[in-house]
Design a protein around this motif. Structure first.
Motif, mmCIF file in Angstrom:
data_model
loop_
_atom_site.group_PDB
_atom_site.id
_atom_site.type_symbol
_atom_site.label_atom_id
_atom_site.label_comp_id
_atom_site.label_asym_id
_atom_site.label_seq_id
_atom_site.Cartn_x
_atom_site.Cartn_y
_atom_site.Cartn_z
ATOM 1 N N LEU A 85 0.663 -1.055 -0.212
ATOM 2 C CA LEU A 85 0.340 -0.351 -0.072
ATOM 3 C C LEU A 85 0.910 1.148 -0.087
ATOM 4 O O LEU A 85 0.634 2.049 -0.461
ATOM 5 C CB LEU A 85 -1.040 -0.107 1.472
ATOM 6 C CG LEU A 85 -1.583 -1.261 1.534
ATOM 7 C CD1 LEU A 85 -2.985 -1.345 2.650
ATOM 8 C CD2 LEU A 85 -2.757 -0.714 0.159
ATOM 9 N N LEU A 86 2.199 1.065 0.342
ATOM 10 C CA LEU A 86 3.163 2.327 0.949
ATOM 11 C C LEU A 86 3.343 2.692 -0.515
ATOM 12 O O LEU A 86 3.281 3.763 -0.928
ATOM 13 C CB LEU A 86 3.561 2.690 1.864
ATOM 14 C CG LEU A 86 3.624 2.458 3.198
ATOM 15 C CD1 LEU A 86 5.009 2.201 4.329
ATOM 16 C CD2 LEU A 86 3.598 4.094 3.407
ATOM 17 N N ILE A 87 3.616 1.315 -1.069
ATOM 18 C CA ILE A 87 4.617 1.851 -2.666
ATOM 19 C C ILE A 87 3.392 2.986 -3.767
ATOM 20 O O ILE A 87 3.639 3.321 -4.405
ATOM 21 C CB ILE A 87 4.447 0.591 -3.089
ATOM 22 C CG1 ILE A 87 6.544 -0.193 -2.787
ATOM 23 C CG2 ILE A 87 5.046 0.493 -4.166
ATOM 24 C CD1 ILE A 87 6.204 -1.757 -2.629
ATOM 25 N N GLN A 88 1.924 1.910 -3.471
ATOM 26 C CA GLN A 88 1.099 2.205 -4.590
ATOM 27 C C GLN A 88 1.017 3.724 -3.669
ATOM 28 O O GLN A 88 0.908 4.359 -5.211
ATOM 29 C CB GLN A 88 -0.448 1.554 -4.413
ATOM 30 C CG GLN A 88 -1.842 1.868 -5.113
ATOM 31 C CD GLN A 88 -1.268 2.033 -5.998
ATOM 32 O OE1 GLN A 88 -0.681 0.797 -6.734
ATOM 33 N NE2 GLN A 88 -2.028 2.733 -6.461
ATOM 34 N N TRP A 89 0.513 4.001 -2.459
ATOM 35 C CA TRP A 89 0.362 5.697 -2.009
ATOM 36 C C TRP A 89 1.779 6.117 -3.008
ATOM 37 O O TRP A 89 1.281 7.413 -3.006
ATOM 38 C CB TRP A 89 0.530 5.653 -1.045
ATOM 39 C CG TRP A 89 -0.073 7.003 -0.153
ATOM 40 C CD1 TRP A 89 -1.267 7.401 -0.814
ATOM 41 C CD2 TRP A 89 -0.038 7.286 1.355
ATOM 42 N NE1 TRP A 89 -1.105 8.392 -0.113
ATOM 43 C CE2 TRP A 89 -0.817 8.683 1.716
ATOM 44 C CE3 TRP A 89 1.224 6.803 1.493
ATOM 45 C CZ2 TRP A 89 -0.341 9.269 2.462
ATOM 46 C CZ3 TRP A 89 1.013 8.218 3.305
ATOM 47 C CH2 TRP A 89 0.224 9.067 3.346
ATOM 48 N N ILE A 90 2.506 5.967 -2.437
ATOM 49 C CA ILE A 90 4.043 6.839 -2.923
ATOM 50 C C ILE A 90 4.059 7.339 -4.425
ATOM 51 O O ILE A 90 4.610 8.292 -4.771
ATOM 52 C CB ILE A 90 5.230 6.214 -1.783
ATOM 53 C CG1 ILE A 90 5.166 6.398 -1.079
ATOM 54 C CG2 ILE A 90 6.788 7.344 -3.294
ATOM 55 C CD1 ILE A 90 6.674 5.351 -0.108
ATOM 56 N N ARG A 91 4.173 6.301 -5.132
ATOM 57 C CA ARG A 91 3.667 6.418 -6.071
ATOM 58 C C ARG A 91 3.221 7.088 -7.496
ATOM 59 O O ARG A 91 2.884 7.624 -8.077
ATOM 60 C CB ARG A 91 3.643 4.894 -6.820
ATOM 61 C CG ARG A 91 4.830 4.885 -8.616
ATOM 62 C CD ARG A 91 4.043 3.687 -9.548
ATOM 63 N NE ARG A 91 2.749 3.669 -8.679
ATOM 64 C CZ ARG A 91 1.451 2.799 -9.169
ATOM 65 N NH1 ARG A 91 1.818 1.741 -10.263
ATOM 66 N NH2 ARG A 91 0.175 2.693 -8.901
ATOM 67 N N SER A 92 2.220 6.649 -6.388
ATOM 68 C CA SER A 92 -0.100 7.726 -7.540
ATOM 69 C C SER A 92 0.407 9.229 -6.300
ATOM 70 O O SER A 92 -0.122 10.153 -7.150
ATOM 71 C CB SER A 92 -0.312 7.132 -6.857
ATOM 72 O OG SER A 92 -1.410 7.091 -5.005
ATOM 73 N N SER A 93 0.334 9.441 -5.411
ATOM 74 C CA SER A 93 0.873 10.715 -4.770
ATOM 75 C C SER A 93 1.774 11.768 -4.662
ATOM 76 O O SER A 93 2.244 12.457 -4.152
ATOM 77 C CB SER A 93 -0.269 10.925 -3.928
ATOM 78 O OG SER A 93 0.366 9.824 -2.902
ATOM 79 N N SER A 94 3.399 11.600 -5.287
ATOM 80 C CA SER A 94 3.892 12.013 -5.165
ATOM 81 C C SER A 94 5.178 11.849 -6.524
ATOM 82 O O SER A 94 4.636 11.126 -7.472
ATOM 83 C CB SER A 94 5.132 11.769 -4.160
ATOM 84 O OG SER A 94 5.909 10.262 -4.446
#
Lengths: 311, 245, 290
Positions: A85-94
């Motif tokens: 989820l962190l990978i997904q979050w970092i990728r999609s919102s930065s």
């Protein structure tokens, strides 16, 4: 490394047979999930997730104070999912790209895992020794109950992958089209992630967090050298994975305290080497022969090309 | 007149497919040529092969009667806008200055004169106000103008542009075409991969119709006929000439 | 200098070198390549040891550079034969790493090399292994080597600053300007290998990966200028090293693990709070991003 190898010294012991069987099934499940990951272009995601599982394993151990596989698997799964989820979050919102996001999660989670491991190891003293095997894997250290847990979960993964085979294929090849047919890509994505994480975490005890990814990546890439059909790629990859799992486990029992993971990887790589050399699709030998034929053809073409082209 | 560019028997493949097959053409200096053809006709690949960014199977390319490596500094290239990462930490002026890196040479840092040259080029493209802007904060059209400014500072004799007008606003399109026409009137040679058949006649004096091989090549008036276009596009074309009159 | 001082200096040197290199890694989208190389240098070290029966020094560096380049070449080669880039990284590094581990477990184990050490490093031993230098006096060998590596990294990055910039940003243009893009790629891979192997001994493979990728990714969120990104990344590396040491001292746990974890803290703070690209800033002015 621990008392595990004593149990495995007799190759034909009952326990050893069970371990081998479970490694076969684990390898097959990993081989299939590896194909899925390959076509989702997420081969290295499995590497990041297996490293990210380490803190969960240690916390699972710390809570109970003894080694209990189901609890540790649950911890590993939770921590790997958090990583995903962190990978997904970092990728999609930065602006940080996926490769960097994976690298961050991989190394930071692993660092945290090592911190916790050292910490727990000091508190729990000698009983921590079993934890070390999670880094490079000790198939031999599994007791009967662990083997059953692992086999059961691997069978579950196999079942989910096979039962919805054509849906998976569509989802991997063309998610937009799949959506048009009424397959919710959100749902498919969640199930995909769930079984990917599951196959990674159940493999950790046998193969280790560092090399678990290889059991997903290498069989899939090897299978790619033999076929253009997705179905056969999956079948072959499952066979390669299962074969490597068994062969590696077997070899690692020959030496005292030899870790299982590296031998499984070497077994898988040997299959890869064979596929690379003799594969029927882009294998080196084939490419060489084709190239020679093509050159000959080109020479002929050059002499009568204008006729061909303008016609 | 010596051709600025001469391509002979050029073939290239992409993975297994042959995308260029026996391509032959000459381009005279001081011309503005569009390369036109359907998707997959090998337009971008042709540019890349000519610039040695993609391997060729056979054939030769000569520039100003010489080889590419001898006249490299006289050749400028504007890749497709999508080919770079616009999040890269740099600003518009800096990107333009990259066009000068070849001239500046190894181990030397850009000086004020380079900065001024770059500023000048940005100004020509109407982008002087955006010099310090991070490049991801520019619109698509502005990004394309920055790319063009970067090509301008190279001060090349022959330019290749890969779809410079794709997805840009009308003002940018006008600015780019004005610049290209100025280049041409200064005796420079310009080749542009172009996708909009409707504007070919207005913008370019020469056209190269390409579909894996050269279908036709010459001045727009003579070559850009309905028949030739049909031969290039096969059945895949819905000719918009009928519609727009 | 005090014991703690040497450890902090060692870790800070790692943080600086890795921070600088990391910026280029991030911008070239090669973060996972760094992960791969940090694992495969192991086989270089093991083979160098098997050949010379000596641990450390020049052999190790040469072995590591060779292993790093071999990784880069193999990945490139498989990729050119139609294997996806990611998958080809995965195949190459797990295989080479496994071979390294097996060699240690079967051949050279228990001598000076063990796998745990290479993964986690032994920074606590660094201050004891001193060498005598003219003018400077006795300093830990690792500090000396890391200092040299930092120098090499700095000089290489600064001397070819504009070439790094252009080959990272637009390789096609760089090639058309006559800059040898492929050569630069392999020089860069060598640089990654050298940095990795020098840092390896001190902090282990995993922390090298953390130090290479995470501070640079954090810096990427703060600035739009390459030069500032380099400075920030280096500083974040040092900051994480120092923070990690004190966390480890406080909890009495693995130093390298806690340094790796600290890079994560620095990144998370940047990810949430950076005024330019942070989550909070974006949620306050959601319409700004283009």
């Amino acid at each position: 490394m621990d008392g595990g190898e004593i149990r495995m010294t007799n190759l034909l012991s009952h326990n050893a047979q069970w371990v081998l069987l479970s490694m076969l099934i684990l390898g097959m499940a990993a081989g299939i999930m590896g194909c899925f990951a390959y076509w989702k272009r997420q081969s290295l995601m499995s590497d990041a997730l297996s490293h990210a599982a380490l803190p969960g394993v240690v916390i699972g151990f710390a809570i109970l104070g003894v080694k209990n596989l189901p609890v540790m698997i649950a911890g590993a799964a939770a921590s790997a999912l958090l990583g995903a989820l962190l990978i997904q979050w970092i990728r999609s919102s930065s602006r940080v790209k996926e490769d960097a996001a994976m690298g961050i999660v991989l190394s930071v989670f692993f660092g945290l895992g090592i911190m916790l491991l050292t910490f727990v190891g000091r508190m729990a003293g000698a009983s921590q020794s079993g934890l070390d095997s999670f880094i490079f894997g000790q198939a031999a250290s599994m007791v009967r109950k662990d083997v059953f847990t692992m086999t059961g979960l691997a069978l579950l993964v196999l079942f989910v992958a096979i039962i919805a085979f054509k849906e998976w294929k569509l989802f991997l090849f063309d998610p937009h089209f799949a959506k048009g047919l009424g397959l919710s890509s959100r749902w498919m994505n969640s199930v995909y992630l769930a079984i990917l994480v599951l196959v990674i975490v159940i493999g950790i005890q046998a193969v280790g967090v560092i090399l678990m990814a290889a059991l997903l990546i290498i069989p899939a890439v090897s299978a790619r050298y033999w076929t253009n059909s997705f179905k056969w790629m999956v079948v072959l990859s499952a066979l390669f994975g299962g074969g490597a799992g068994m062969a590696g486990t077997l070899i690692s029992t020959f030496g005292k305290g030899w870790p299982t993971g590296p031998f499984i990887v070497i077994a898988a790589s040997s299959l890869f080497m064979v596929s690379l050399a003799f594969g029927l699709r882009k294998g080196l030998l084939l490419m060489f022969l084709q190239q020679r034929a093509q050159k000959k053809q080109l020479g002929q073409q050059l002499s009568n090309q204008s006729v061909l082209e303008r016609g | 007149m010596l051709p600025a560019l001469s391509v002979n028997g050029l073939s290239a493949s992409y993975q297994k497919n042959k995308v260029l097959d026996d391509v032959n053409f000459d381009v005279n200096p001081g011309t503005l040529t569009s390369i036109v053809g359907p998707n997959g006709a090998g337009k971008s690949t042709l540019l890349k092969v000519m610039l040695d960014l993609h391997p060729k199977l056979s054939g030769s390319v000569s520039y100003f009667d010489s080889t590419y490596y001898k006249v490299k500094s006289r050749v400028g290239y504007v890749p497709q806008r999508g080919s770079v990462d616009w999040d890269f930490p740099t600003n518009a002026l800096d990107v333009v200055m990259m066009g000068l890196y070849g001239q500046i040479g190894w181990l030397r840092w850009p000086k004020r004169i380079h900065r001024e040259k770059a500023m000048n080029a940005l100004d020509k493209m109407g982008m002087a106000d955006y010099a310090g802007r991070q490049i991801s904060q520019l619109s698509g059209g502005q990004q394309q103008r920055v790319f063009l400014a970067r090509a301008l500072v190279q001060d090349a004799d022959l330019y290749f542009l890969d779809e410079p007008l794709a997805g840009v606003d009308a003002a940018t399109e006008r600015a780019i075409m004005d610049t290209l026409k100025t280049l041409k009137s200064n005796g420079r040679t310009v080749m542009v991969v172009h996708h909009d058949l409707q504007t070919v006649e207005d913008y370019f004096d020469h056209v190269l119709l390409l579909n894996r091989t050269v279908v036709a090549n010459g001045s727009t008036n003579e070559i850009f006929t309905k028949e030739n276009i049909f031969r290039t596009y096969g059945g895949s074309l819905r000719w918009m000439g009928e519609k727009s009159g | 200098m005090s014991y703690t001082g040497w450890i902090l200096l060692t870790a800070s040197l790692v943080g600086l070198s890795c921070g600088f290199i990391g910026v280029l890694l991030i911008l070239r989208r090669m973060a996972m390549m760094a992960d791969a190389i940090s694992h495969t240098v192991l086989i270089g070290i093991v083979v160098a040891f098997l050949v010379t029966r000596e641990l450390g020094g020049v052999h190790m560096l040469i072995g590591a550079i060779a292993a790093g380049l071999l990784t880069a070449v193999l990945v490139q080669w498989f990729h050119s034969r139609g294997v996806q880039q990611e998958a080809s990284i995965g195949v190459v590094f797990t295989t080479l790493f496994a071979v390294g581990v097996v060699l240690i477990a079967t051949e050279v184990g228990n001598v000076h090399l063990d796998v745990k050490h290479t993964l986690m490093g032994e920074i606590t031993f660094i201050p004891w292994e001193k060498i005598e230098l003219p003018w400077v006096g006795a300093i830990p060998e690792a500090v000396f080597i890391l200092f040299l590596v930092l120098l090499v990294v700095l000089v290489t990055i600064l001397a070819f600053y504009k070439e790094w910039k252009i080959t990272s940003f637009d390789p096609a243009l760089a090639a058309s300007l006559g800059i040898p893009v492929l050569l630069m790629h392999y020089v860069f891979m060598s640089l990654v290998s050298v940095t990795t192997v020098a840092a390896f001994d001190a902090v282990g493979a995993i922390m090298v990966v953390a130090m290479l990728i995470t501070p640079a990714a954090a810096a990427y969120l703060w600035t739009d200028r390459l030069s500032i990104m380099l400075l920030l990344s280096g500083s974040f590396g040092v900051l994480s090293a120092i923070m990690g040491y004190y966390i480890a001292a406080w909890l009495d746990t693995s130093i390298s693990g806690s340094m790796a974890f600290s890079t994560g803290i620095v990144f998370m703070i940047s990810f949430l709070c950076s005024p330019k690209h942070g989550i909070l800033a974006k949620s306050i002015r959601p319409s700004m991003s283009a």
